[in-house]
Motif scaffolding. Structure first.
Motif, PDB file in Angstrom:
ATOM      1  N   GLY A   1      36.445   7.374 -64.762  1.00 18.10           N
ATOM      2  CA  GLY A   1      35.416   5.999 -65.372  1.00 18.10           C
ATOM      3  C   GLY A   1      36.062   5.074 -64.713  1.00 18.10           C
ATOM      4  O   GLY A   1      35.685   4.257 -64.607  1.00 18.10           O
ATOM      5  N   ILE A   2      37.743   5.027 -64.887  1.00 16.93           N
ATOM      6  CA  ILE A   2      38.603   3.191 -64.290  1.00 16.93           C
ATOM      7  C   ILE A   2      37.956   2.967 -62.725  1.00 16.93           C
ATOM      8  O   ILE A   2      38.227   2.735 -62.444  1.00 16.93           O
ATOM      9  N   LEU A   3      38.264   4.231 -61.919  1.00 16.68           N
ATOM     10  CA  LEU A   3      38.495   5.042 -60.563  1.00 16.68           C
ATOM     11  C   LEU A   3      36.979   4.066 -60.260  1.00 16.68           C
ATOM     12  O   LEU A   3      36.704   2.871 -59.006  1.00 16.68           O
ATOM     13  N   PHE A   4      35.699   4.135 -60.963  1.00 16.42           N
ATOM     14  CA  PHE A   4      34.537   4.316 -60.626  1.00 16.42           C
ATOM     15  C   PHE A   4      34.028   2.930 -60.900  1.00 16.42           C
ATOM     16  O   PHE A   4      32.859   1.858 -60.283  1.00 16.42           O
ATOM     17  N   GLY A   5      34.564   2.418 -61.871  1.00 16.73           N
ATOM     18  CA  GLY A   5      34.174   0.530 -63.050  1.00 16.73           C
ATOM     19  C   GLY A   5      32.994   1.209 -63.028  1.00 16.73           C
ATOM     20  O   GLY A   5      32.419   2.347 -63.683  1.00 16.73           O
ATOM     21  N   ALA A   6      32.391   0.419 -62.669  1.00 14.08           N
ATOM     22  CA  ALA A   6      30.587  -0.367 -63.004  1.00 14.08           C
ATOM     23  C   ALA A   6      30.119   1.107 -62.625  1.00 14.08           C
ATOM     24  O   ALA A   6      29.014   1.159 -63.010  1.00 14.08           O
ATOM     25  N   ASP A   7      29.816   1.534 -61.914  1.00 13.13           N
ATOM     26  CA  ASP A   7      29.503   2.529 -60.424  1.00 13.13           C
ATOM     27  C   ASP A   7      29.179   3.838 -61.057  1.00 13.13           C
ATOM     28  O   ASP A   7      28.440   4.650 -60.600  1.00 13.13           O
ATOM     29  N   ARG A   8      29.917   4.176 -62.409  1.00 13.20           N
ATOM     30  CA  ARG A   8      29.842   5.583 -62.713  1.00 13.20           C
ATOM     31  C   ARG A   8      28.274   5.880 -63.747  1.00 13.20           C
ATOM     32  O   ARG A   8      27.628   4.281 -64.019  1.00 13.20           O
ATOM     33  N   PRO A   9      27.731   6.993 -63.858  1.00 11.05           N
ATOM     34  CA  PRO A   9      26.530   7.162 -64.115  1.00 11.05           C
ATOM     35  C   PRO A   9      26.785   6.211 -66.155  1.00 11.05           C
ATOM     36  O   PRO A   9      27.919   6.224 -66.556  1.00 11.05           O
ATOM     37  N   ALA A  10      25.927   5.532 -66.015  1.00 12.52           N
ATOM     38  CA  ALA A  10      25.922   5.416 -67.489  1.00 12.52           C
ATOM     39  C   ALA A  10      26.010   6.434 -69.096  1.00 12.52           C
ATOM     40  O   ALA A  10      26.787   5.350 -69.776  1.00 12.52           O
TER      41      ALA A  10
END
Lengths: 255, 305
Positions: free
Chosen positions: B100-109
């Motif tokens: 979650g931290i790694l992907f940041g805003a890039d993660r699925p909603a």
């Protein structure tokens, strides 16, 4: 001339174990012949003692007759599914004896209803009381033997193979075990009894097979065979363990 | 002479004067003797059809064994049965947090539900295959003592893992609900999806049980294989990240298909598409048939040397 029908036919039975031996540098696989050409016919109503020193192939013979050991060569034919009682199988150690009774019965092909009907009888024969609720791995070897004997003989089979299963039991259990063996013979069944207690074989068996170095050394009336066996063991003419007969521990090759 | 028994007497007392008969004098034609009296070879592997019928006859054994083991396993630890849920839950928390931290805003909603579904579903197969690999080798006591079709053991393991999965799925539903997903008719799809996955696990378990019986090193390699599969299965990312040929190839991964099926059922806006079902169904059919045949072919060898 009438001869009783056979229940077990052992034909040219060879069993060779492959044993991995850890060595320096590389591991080698040794071939250990446990049985080297056994022929045997057992008939209805016979009770056959099997004697021989440790490592002579007695247990392997019984496991083969039970269909639990695949022959390297030769074949075993039998009436029905011989049931084997041996000292060294613990069923499911983590589970209580009571669960082992149910599971053992189901494994042998009983329906849940049949198991329920036989449960009390099995529990009674095992005579373990409250210990039935304890995990089986906490049992003494005698208690394990009682339970296994009770389970395995709950489904009557034509051929019963007893591998030292009575040896660890107390006097009372031995007596009841011997009673069951006698009852089975009376119904034209066949019993094989491996034991180092020669008196036990004398009591329960009319015929005796002496296995030596993976072969049948002598096969005949119990009194004759036991007499010869006693004489040889006493005189120590069998030689050292581990070098029995003709090269039992030979072989080699690497893996 | 019509004496089929071929008396040569194995030394029975009634055999007369030849009381002590050396083994050499057993009847000449032993197989013939056995055949005349209808004695069958012991321990011989029955034909596949008969084997499957025997297996069906032992279905009560398989379920009773699975239930007993399930209960016994759950009483060893202090938290007992709760570990069946806590294990995937802590895993989901760790992966959810890290990626979650790694992907940041890039993660699925729908991140929390997304990762939890992935971890729970993957864990089901991973646990079942790990246990399945040891189904035969870990049951030496039973295998040495009693005669029954050995395929009962992998079947029972697959069932046991299904029992362990059911409470986990309940917890998963609660989590999904807590993240704001609405209850929908598609939730019903979870049940057939789990049933299909259990069959897939059985097929894989049968194959691995046989492999492990042949080469015990398999149990050493299996964790690495499962770990690799875990990272390839889209547990914490969407396959859309990948360009075209790769995405299609990754969609053929059965583990991803099972995860996609559960996500499609639980998460709004992820329509339960047909293609993961087809992929999973095909894998399951192939693995189950192959597993049964491969396992059956070594029936005579289990628990022996």
């Amino acid at each position: 001339m009438t001869e009783r029908p056979p229940t077990v036919v052992v034909n040219d039975l060879h069993v060779t174990y492959r044993v991995k031996v850890p060595g320096r540098g590389r591991r080698t696989t040794r071939e250990v012949p446990a049985l080297r050409g056994v022929d045997l016919v057992a008939r209805e109503g016979e009770s056959i003692g099997v004697v021989g020193r440790n490592g002579s192939g007695k247990s392997t013979l019984l496991r083969s007759i039970a269909g639990l050991q695949t022959p390297t060569r030769g074949r075993v034919f039998a009436d029905g599914h011989p049931s084997l009682l041996s000292v060294n199988a613990a069923l499911i150690g983590d589970l209580p004896g009571a669960r082992n009774i149910v599971l053992g019965g189901l494994a042998l092909g009983l329906t849940p209803r049949q198991v329920a009907a036989k449960y009390d009888e099995i529990a009674e024969f095992a005579g373990l009381g409250d210990f039935l609720q304890h995990p089986m791995r906490t049992y003494s070897s005698g208690m394990q033997a009682r339970l296994r004997f009770a389970i395995a003989t709950a489904v009557p089979q034509r051929v019963l193979l007893v591998d030292e299963a009575l040896a660890t039991g107390d006097a009372e259990f031995r007596e009841r075990g011997e009673e069951r063996i006698a009852a089975l013979r009376a119904q034209a069944g066949t019993v094989f009894l491996v034991s180092h207690t020669l008196a036990e074989i004398e009591r329960s068996c009319d015929r005796c097979v002496w296995i030596e170095g993976g072969r049948v050394r002598l096969d005949g009336p119990a009194s004759t065979v036991l007499g010869a066996y006693r004489e040889v063991t006493k005189s120590g003419r069998l030689g050292r363990l581990g070098r029995p007969g003709r090269g039992r521990a030979q072989g080699g090759g690497s893996a | 002479m019509n004496d089929p028994v071929g008396l040569a007497g194995t030394g029975h007392p009634e055999a007369g004067p030849r009381g002590t008969v050396p083994a050499a004098s057993v009847p000449p034609d032993l197989p013939g003797l056995a055949a005349r009296y209808g004695l069958a070879p012991v321990g011989a592997r029955p034909p596949l059809g008969a084997y499957l019928r025997e297996l069906w006859r032992r279905r009560h054994f398989a379920t009773a064994l699975a239930r007993s083991r399930f209960v016994a396993n759950s009483t060893g630890d202090r938290l007992g049965m709760a570990w069946n849920v806590l294990r995937p839950l802590t895993q989901a928390a760790v992966y959810g947090l890290v990626f979650g931290i790694l992907f940041g805003a890039d993660r699925p909603a729908d991140w929390v539900a997304f990762v939890t579904c992935g971890v729970f579903v993957f864990g089901f197969t991973s646990q079942a295959l790990t246990a399945g690999a040891r189904a035969v080798t870990g049951n030496g006591g039973l295998v040495r003592a009693l005669r029954f079709p050995r395929a009962v053991l992998p079947v029972s393991v697959a069932l046991q893992e299904l029992y362990a999965m059911l409470p986990a799925i309940g917890v998963l539903a609660v989590i999904v609900l807590a993240t704001g997903e609405p209850v929908s008719w598609t939730w019903l799809l979870v049940l057939p999806a789990l049933a299909l996955q259990a069959l897939f696990n059985l097929g894989g378990g049968l194959l691995l049980a046989r492999l492990t019986a042949d080469v015990s090193d398999v149990t050493q390699l299996l964790p690495f294989g499962l770990r690799t599969l875990f990272y390839l299965s889209g547990v914490f990312y969407e396959l859309d990240r990948f360009p075209d040929p790769y995405r299609q190839i990754m969609e053929l991964n059965p583990a991803h298909a099972f995860i996609a099926m559960i996500r499609g059922a639980f998460l709004e806006g992820r329509a339960p598409g047909l293609s993961p079902w087809l992929v999973a169904g095909a894998w399951t059919a192939v693995l189950l048939v192959a597993g049964l045949i491969v396992f059956w072919r070594a029936e005579e060898r289990y628990g022996r040397d």
